[in-house]
Design an enzyme around this catalytic site. Structure first.
Site, PDB file in Angstrom:
ATOM      1  CG  ASN A   7      47.503  35.292  21.899  1.00 38.43           C
ATOM      2  OD1 ASN A   7      48.360  34.716  22.568  1.00 38.43           O
ATOM      3  ND2 ASN A   7      46.478  35.920  22.451  1.00 38.43           N
ATOM      4  NE  ARG A  91      48.995  38.407  24.959  1.00 39.16           N
ATOM      5  CZ  ARG A  91      48.298  37.727  25.859  1.00 39.16           C
ATOM      6  NH1 ARG A  91      47.676  36.622  25.521  1.00 39.16           N
ATOM      7  NH2 ARG A  91      48.201  38.165  27.084  1.00 39.16           N
ATOM      8  CG  HIS A 180      45.558  42.666  30.332  1.00 43.42           C
ATOM      9  ND1 HIS A 180      44.896  42.600  31.524  1.00 43.42           N
ATOM     10  CD2 HIS A 180      45.328  41.498  29.709  1.00 43.42           C
ATOM     11  CE1 HIS A 180      44.296  41.421  31.632  1.00 43.42           C
ATOM     12  NE2 HIS A 180      44.547  40.725  30.528  1.00 43.42           N
ATOM     13  NE  ARG A 241      45.666  34.628  36.134  1.00 46.46           N
ATOM     14  CZ  ARG A 241      45.628  35.255  34.946  1.00 46.46           C
ATOM     15  NH1 ARG A 241      45.199  36.502  34.862  1.00 46.46           N
ATOM     16  NH2 ARG A 241      46.030  34.638  33.866  1.00 46.46           N
ATOM     17  CD  GLU A 384      44.568  42.466  24.166  1.00 44.00           C
ATOM     18  OE1 GLU A 384      43.481  41.867  24.046  1.00 44.00           O
ATOM     19  OE2 GLU A 384      45.401  42.169  25.033  1.00 44.00           O
TER      20      GLU A 384
END
Ligand code: ADP
Length: 398
Positions: A7, A91, A180, A241, A384
Site C-alpha cells: 500500500n 492497493r 474503501h 474531512r 483489506e
C-alpha cells in the site's frame, strides 16, 4: 505461494507478506518518512519478533528494496529466497470507470492507471510509483492492482449521478465512485458467514470507521450506495474531512476568506472533521478522553459523527427496502464502544436492537453485539490486505 501486498502512499509504504497456502500473514510493516529526514522501517513477524531500522530512504524504489531485504534477512526475515515470492498485489485508490475489478498489471493497464491520476491526484501517483518500483526491482514478477473503487461499480445511476449538468459527468467523470471497497467487500463476506446465510440473499450496511470513514449499502452482495463520492471527502464526518457539506457554503467561505483552490482543499480535507469541530484532535481516542473531561466541542464532534452514521443507517435501510445486519469495522468501528452505542440508539424500529453489555466487550474477534434482534449488529475487524492477496493469487493462477 507467497504474495507481497503493498500500500504505497505519498511518503510511506505499508506491506504484508502472505503465505496463501493457509492465508497466513508472515510479516507486516511500514516504511515511513520516505524522502524526508529520519526514514524508518518497522516490521513485526508472525512470531512477535519486531525490528525497527532508521536510515535515509529517498524514494519508493529504495523503500521496497529495504522491505525485500528485511523480509529476506536471516535475523529478521521470513523468506529464504526471493524467488518464493510469486506476485505482488497493490492497493490502488482510484480505478475510475475503467476498472470494475482487480486486474493483472500490463503496459496497457499502466497507461490506463495514469489516466486515472486526474481523479485521485493525491493517491494514485504514489500507488503507481510502488508498481513501477516493483517492476524495476523484479521485472518478471506478476503484479496485480486492487482498487478501492471497484466494489462500488454496480451502483445504480440514480445513486452515483450528482445533480449537476449531465455534461460535466460525461466531460470530467464527475460522479460518485466510493472508496474503501476492499474493506466493505471483506466485511460483507464475513457477515454472511456469521449470519449463516448466502450473501446474495441478504441486505447489509457496512460501516468502515477509521481515519477515513465510509458506509455502504450492500444489497445481495452488491454495493448499491456508499457515502464517499467523487473523492473521499463526502459523507460521514472524519478525522479531518468535512463529510457532507453544502457546496455553496464552501463557495461562500472561499469568497469571504479570499482563499484559493489549494487552501479550500486543505480546509475541507485537513482542518475539518473531528479536528475542525472539536479544535482538540482528529483522533477518536482523544475525542473520547476530552468528552470524559467535559469538553463541549469534543462532545459536539462526537455527536455529529454518530448522528451521521445513524442517519445513513436509516437511509440505506430505505434504499434497500429492508435490513438484515449492520457491520462496524475500522479503528473506530472495531474499538469505540461509545460510537457504536450512540450510532445504534433508537434504531429498534428498524429491528436493530444492540446489547449494551455485548457492545462493551473489548475484543479483536468478529462478534455479534446484539442478542438476536431482527437485524443483527456485528463488529468485524477488517482485513483489506488479505482481500488484495487473495485477488492477486487468483489472478496469477496460484
Ligand atoms: P486508517 O483509516 O488510517 O486505517 P484506523 O482504521 O486505524 O485508521 O482508525 C484510526 C481511528 O481509530 C482513530 O480515530 C483512532 O482514534 C481510532 N481508534 C483506534 N483505537 C480506538 C479505541 N480503542 N477507541 C476509540 N477509537 C479508537
Amino acid at each position: 505461494m507467497l504474495i507481497l501486498v503493498l500500500n504505497s502512499g505519498s511518503s510511506s509504504v505499508k506491506y504484508r507478506l502472505f503465505d496463501m497456502t493457509e492465508d497466513k500473514c508472515l510479516a507486516w510493516g511500514i516504511v515511513d518518512r520516505i524522502g524526508a529526514r529520519g526514514s524508518v522501517l518497522t516490521q513485526e513477524r508472525h512470531d512477535g519478533h519486531k525490528v525497527k531500522l532508521a536510515g535515509e530512504i529517498i524514494d519508493h524504489q529504495q523503500a521496497i528494496e529495504y522491505i525485500l531485504a528485511i523480509l529476506l534477512s536471516p535475523n529478521h526475515g521470513v523468506v529464504k529466497d526471493r524467488s518464493l515470492i510469486g506476485a505482488v498485489g497493490h492497493r490502488v485508490v482510484h480505478g475510475g470507470e475503467k476498472f470494475t475489478g482487480s486486474t493483472l498489471i500490463t503496459p496497457e493497464v499502466m497507461a490506463q492507471l495514469h489516466e486515472c491520476i486526474e481523479l485521485a491526484p493525491l493517491h494514485n501517483p504514489a500507488n503507481i510509483k510502488g508498481i513501477q518500483a516493483c517492476h524495476s526491482l523484479m521485472p518478471n514478477l506478476p503484479q496485480v492492482a486492487v482498487f478501492d473503487t471497484a466494489f462500488h461499480h454496480k451502483m445504480p445511476d440514480y445513486a452515483y449521478i450528482y445533480g449537476l449538468p449531465y455534461v460535466l459527468y460525461k466531460k470530467y467523470g464527475v460522479r460518485r465512485y466510493g472508496f474503501h471497497g476492499t474493506s466493505h467487500r471483506y466485511v460483507a463476506d464475513r457477515a454472511a458467514l456469521m449470519l449463516n446465510r448466502p450473501l446474495n440473499e441478504i441486505k447489509l450496511i457496512t460501516c468502515h470507521l477509521g481515519n477515513g470513514c465510509s458506509m455502504a449499502a450492500v444489497d445481495k452482495g452488491v454495493s448499491v450506495d456508499t457515502t464517499m463520492g467523487f473523492t473521499p471527502t463526502e459523507g460521514l464526518l472524519m478525522g479531518t474531512r468535512t463529510g457532507d457539506l453544502d457546496p455553496a457554503a464552501l463557495l461562500h467561505i472561499i469568497s469571504r476568506e479570499e482563499i484559493g483552490v489549494g487552501e479550500a482543499n486543505s480546509l475541507i480535507n485537513k482542518h475539518s472533521g473531528l479536528l475542525g469541530v472539536s479544535g482538540a484532535s482528529n483522533d477518536m481516542r482523544e475525542i473520547e478522553s476530552e468528552v470524559a473531561a467535559n469538553n463541549p466541542r469534543a462532545l459536539l464532534a462526537l455527536n455529529i459523527f454518530c448522528y451521521r452514521v445513524k442517519k445513513y443507517i436509516g437511509a440505506y435501510a430505505a434504499a434497500m427496502n429492508g435490513l438484515d445486519g449492520v457491520v462496524f469495522t475500522g479503528g473506530i468501528g472495531e474499538n469505540s464502544v461509545i460510537v457504536r452505542q450512540k450510532s445504534f440508539e433508537g434504531l429498534g424500529f428498524l429491528g436493530l436492537e444492540f446489547d449494551a453489555e455485548l457492545n462493551a466487550v473489548k475484543s479483536k474477534e468478529e462478534r455479534f453485539i446484539d442478542r438476536g434482534s431482527k437485524a443483527r449488529a456485528m463488529v468485524i475487524p477488517t482485513n483489506e490486505e488479505l482481500v488484495i492477496a487473495r485477488d492477486t493469487a487468483e489472478l496469477v493462477g496460484a
